[in-house]
Design an enzyme around this catalytic site. Structure first.
Site, PDB file in Angstrom:
ATOM      1  N   ASN A 146       0.689  -1.535  -0.110  1.00  0.00           N
ATOM      2  CA  ASN A 146       0.154  -0.016  -0.116  1.00  0.00           C
ATOM      3  C   ASN A 146       0.882   1.310   0.023  1.00  0.00           C
ATOM      4  OD1 ASN A 146      -2.115   2.250   0.708  1.00  0.00           O
ATOM      5  ND2 ASN A 146      -3.331   0.926   2.195  1.00  0.00           N
ATOM      6  N   TRP A 147       0.584   2.348  -1.078  1.00  0.00           N
ATOM      7  CA  TRP A 147       1.764   3.115  -1.383  1.00  0.00           C
ATOM      8  C   TRP A 147       1.200   3.950  -0.017  1.00  0.00           C
ATOM      9  CZ3 TRP A 147      -0.446   8.161  -0.621  1.00  0.00           C
ATOM     10  CH2 TRP A 147      -2.177   8.376  -0.660  1.00  0.00           C
ATOM     11  N   TRP A 148       0.607   4.297   0.412  1.00  0.00           N
ATOM     12  CA  TRP A 148      -0.338   5.057   1.642  1.00  0.00           C
ATOM     13  C   TRP A 148       1.520   5.048   2.867  1.00  0.00           C
ATOM     14  CZ3 TRP A 148      -0.902   5.064   7.217  1.00  0.00           C
ATOM     15  CH2 TRP A 148      -1.628   6.256   7.683  1.00  0.00           C
ATOM     16  N   HIS A 252     -12.465  10.090  -2.747  1.00  0.00           N
ATOM     17  CA  HIS A 252     -12.656   8.505  -2.939  1.00  0.00           C
ATOM     18  C   HIS A 252     -13.562   8.969  -4.205  1.00  0.00           C
ATOM     19  CE1 HIS A 252      -9.557   6.111  -1.205  1.00  0.00           C
ATOM     20  NE2 HIS A 252     -10.979   6.576  -0.287  1.00  0.00           N
ATOM     21  N   TYR A 261     -12.501  10.870   6.037  1.00  0.00           N
ATOM     22  CA  TYR A 261     -11.122  11.006   6.042  1.00  0.00           C
ATOM     23  C   TYR A 261     -11.543  13.324   6.284  1.00  0.00           C
ATOM     24  CZ  TYR A 261      -9.841   7.675   3.002  1.00  0.00           C
ATOM     25  OH  TYR A 261      -8.532   6.583   2.617  1.00  0.00           O
ATOM     26  N   ARG A 315     -16.014   3.951   5.441  1.00  0.00           N
ATOM     27  CA  ARG A 315     -16.304   2.787   5.733  1.00  0.00           C
ATOM     28  C   ARG A 315     -15.152   2.414   7.125  1.00  0.00           C
ATOM     29  NH1 ARG A 315     -10.381   2.740   1.097  1.00  0.00           N
ATOM     30  NH2 ARG A 315      -9.270   4.035   3.175  1.00  0.00           N
ATOM     31  N   ARG A 319     -14.478  -0.078  11.648  1.00  0.00           N
ATOM     32  CA  ARG A 319     -13.658   0.401  12.757  1.00  0.00           C
ATOM     33  C   ARG A 319     -13.898   0.535  14.017  1.00  0.00           C
ATOM     34  NH1 ARG A 319     -10.309   3.472   8.019  1.00  0.00           N
ATOM     35  NH2 ARG A 319      -9.806   1.682   6.956  1.00  0.00           N
TER      36      ARG A 319
END
Length: 358
Positions: A146-148, A252, A261, A315, A319
């Site tokens: 994952n780039w993150w 997104h 976010y 999403r 969590r």
């Protein structure tokens, strides 16, 4: 981590000049920014005997002890923690740095029984060296998974650690750690191998990583680049990621994400504004006014008694660490930070909101 607000409205100790059109030095200003940043992590001027403070410090200390006791300290180790052995899952890089950050925070937090513990310091420094040699450095050419984690998660945690232990990490080691961060964050306007334009929270996260790298490296260009690159998020959008004039937030491309976010974006923007306030790199007043607008239009309508409505969290609703009260608490913390730099016109309303939510 303990964060105590309404502190530190101080002038930066600087007297710097341009010579032949070039910036000569900013040593004191960089140190001031770093010290202010560290205090947002550890807190300052609090009563370590207060029962609520004690509870937070004990929780931090317990976490640090767990990570330290479970860490492999052997000379021939092939991992730091037995549940973080993968060289294909980038999330384990971020997780490792976050565990080291917990240890570093306890080491620098007054009131913790790990405060200034030299054995813990040595374990932290050793862990940083192992991570640089084996997981995260400026010689990496292929970013897996994952780039993150490479461009946001790992560098943000690593910079916090280095800031906390700045005087106890050699300049050579600081330089090599920041070289790794700079490799992955030097242009915050793009991500994923410089192939995509960064937007919304991702843009702000990348700007914060480069800003913190610049503070540690005492690099005016990095700080200025980060500050300038974040300006775009203060403009309302009509399509795609960002805040809209009606108070909604999208990430997104099409997902309502104010409590996901969106909360990350405003949190990081507020922290950046606070860190740079009254400095050469201050966020413009007109952009501060946009922050107030976000608070009133985007967040006040979706928070009730400190609970942020979970149908705006995307999403993150799945969590357990992101339930409405947890996310609401993040917003309250950021709201208190806004109060430290807000103008006299906005301050009464902001304080009233914070008091009501608390």
């Amino acid at each position: 981590m303990i964060k105590l607000k309404f502190l530190l409205v101080s002038c930066l100790l600087c007297s710097f000049f341009f010579a032949a059109g070039c910036l000569v030095a900013y040593a004191d200003a960089y140190d001031d920014l770093r010290n202010r940043w560290v205090e947002t992590i550890t807190g300052s001027n609090y009563n370590p005997n207060d029962q609520y403070i004690i509870s937070r410090i004990n929780s931090l200390t317990n976490g640090a002890n767990i990570h330290r006791n479970n860490m492999d300290k052997s000379s021939g180790r092939t991992y730091l923690w037995s549940d973080l052995v993968s060289t294909t899952n980038s999330g384990e890089i971020t997780t490792a740095y976050k565990r080291i950050l917990t240890m570093a925070t306890a080491y620098k937090t007054n009131g913790s029984n790990l405060f200034n513990n030299q054995g813990l310091r040595d374990d932290i420094i050793s862990a940083l060296q192992w991570m640089h040699e084996n997981r995260y450095n400026d010689e990496i050419t292929v970013k897996y998974h994952n780039w993150w984690d490479w461009e946001i998660g790992a560098p943000l945690a690593l910079c916090d650690i280095v800031a906390l232990l700045y005087d106890e990490i050699s300049q050579e080691d600081r330089n090599k750690y920041m070289s790794a961060v700079h490799l992955f964050t030097s242009d915050p306007t793009v991500y994923i191998n410089n192939s995509n334009i960064s937007t919304g929270a991702n843009r702000v996260w990348k700007c914060m990583a480069l800003l913190k790298c610049g503070i540690i490296s005492k690099n005016n260009n990095s700080i200025s680049t980060a500050r300038n690159a974040v300006d775009v998020v203060f403009s309302y959008v009509t399509i795609g990621d960002g805040f809209y004039t009606d108070g909604s937030f999208i990430q997104h491309g099409a997902t309502p994400y104010t409590g996901g976010y969106g909360i990350n974006l405003i949190k990081e923007v507020i922290e950046m504004t606070y860190l740079l306030d009254n400095s050469t790199w201050s966020i413009a007043d007109e952009n501060k006014n946009i922050i107030y607008d976000w608070v009133y239009k985007a967040f006040e309508p979706i928070i009730y008694k400190g609970f942020l409505m979970e149908n705006t969290t995307g999403r993150n609703i799945s969590r357990i660490s992101s339930n409405g009260f947890v996310v609401g608490g993040v917003f309250i913390d950021s709201l208190l930070t806004v109060c430290s730099f807000a103008n006299e016109e906005q301050l009464p309303r902001l304080k009233s909101m914070a008091l009501y939510y608390i």
